[in-house]
Design a protein around this motif. Structure first.
Motif, PDB file in Angstrom:
ATOM      1  N   LYS A 124      -7.534   6.831   3.887  1.00 15.79           N
ATOM      2  CA  LYS A 124      -7.541   5.247   3.648  1.00 15.79           C
ATOM      3  C   LYS A 124      -9.134   5.078   3.909  1.00 15.79           C
ATOM      4  N   LEU A 128      -6.282   4.507   0.073  1.00 17.79           N
ATOM      5  CA  LEU A 128      -5.027   3.190   0.305  1.00 17.79           C
ATOM      6  C   LEU A 128      -6.437   2.425   0.631  1.00 17.79           C
ATOM      7  N   ALA A 164       0.460  -0.976   0.521  1.00 15.68           N
ATOM      8  CA  ALA A 164      -0.220  -0.232   0.077  1.00 15.68           C
ATOM      9  C   ALA A 164       1.056   1.372   0.297  1.00 15.68           C
TER      10      ALA A 164
END
Length: 293
Positions: free
Chosen positions: A208, A186, A175
């Protein structure tokens, strides 16, 4: 404001966005009607709804893009599309990104699983090599930049499933590389504890996404906890599909026993689908109005 720009603006906010996932135009419309600011076309749920089959790479690129197009036509909130593995090599990834952008998606998810892919919370997952994974994200980012040169835009959501087979450290390393290659969001799939979720968010830059599957491997934490951990988006891929299926099974069993279960009133059903809006708009056109009499 186009949908990619709208999604970028949402990601600058200091919050964890609750993102119920849709599977068709109607489920997406309901999500928007209830005030949610974005949605995701769940590959698991879309495969079940469109072809009645499990999410094991059975839906084709064309079927997935068509499903996404139907959804974006029905809503005005940003849609993240599930691009799976990109449907081939790096050049296929570029075509996939372009197709999803043309269909109106604000973002597309590209992952590092072997094809055919599997649901992230089912057994048998495997990932491609680092080099192939990086090529996929590099190609996706290259296509995003090409789209920008033409006046378009789309965000790249880069997903790794490496936690399952190779451990959390490998997933975080992948990642990190995805971010360095230019991914916008991500997604480390299936961390198995709150500690692992915190390790993901503290190690990685930028927005994220958490993926919360009821009964899956990742803890189903309250939104406040997800925000504190560092997530910008909390996706719920199966909540609507599971609820709809349960309701339909309950209704069918009641009908089999000649009972009539409680259900949404016909008037509200019509309103939510859009009949009232259609009739109101059609008043401008006499011939259309006469056909409704």
């Amino acid at each position: 404001m186009n949908q990619a720009t709208a999604l970028r603006a949402l990601l600058t906010q200091d919050k964890c966005h609750v993102m119920p996932c849709c599977f068709d135009a109607l489920s997406a419309k309901l999500i928007a009607q209830e005030g949610f600011e974005l949605t995701f076309m769940s590959g698991f749920a879309a495969s079940a709804a469109r072809i009645g089959a499990p999410d094991l790479g059975l839906m084709s690129y064309g079927e997935v893009v068509d499903q996404a197009r139907n959804i974006t036509d029905a809503i005005s909130i940003p849609l993240i599309g599930d691009g799976d593995t990109g449907y081939g090599n790096a050049m296929n990834v570029r075509r996939t990104v372009a197709g999803f952008a043309k269909a109106g998606c604000a973002s597309i998810m590209i992952e590092d699983q072997l094809a055919p892919k599997r649901c992230g919370h089912t057994p048998g997952k495997a990932v491609v090599s680092r080099d192939e994974a990086y090529d996929r994200i590099r190609a996706a980012v290259d296509e995003r930049e090409a789209l920008r040169e033409q006046g378009g835009d789309v965000l790249i959501l880069a997903r790794t499933d490496a936690r399952h087979e190779h451990g959390l450290s490998e997933a975080i390393d992948r990642a990190t590389a995805f971010s360095e290659l230019g991914a916008d969001i991500l997604f480390v799939e299936a961390p198995r504890s709150e500690a692992e979720m915190r390790a993901v968010c503290s190690s990685l830059p930028g927005p994220k996404m958490a993926n919360i599957v009821e009964g899956g491997e990742t803890p189903d934490l309250p939104n406040a906890a997800l925000r504190d951990i560092g997530y910008s988006i909390a996706a719920y891929p199966l909540s609507l599909m599971a609820s709809a299926m349960q309701a339909m099974v309950t209704t069918l069993r009641s009908m089999r026993d000649d009972a009539r279960p409680g259900q949404m009133a016909f008037g509200e059903l019509r309103r939510r689908i859009g009949f009232d809006t259609y009739y109101e708009s059609s008043k401008r056109y006499g011939s259309a109005e006469r056909r409704h009499d």
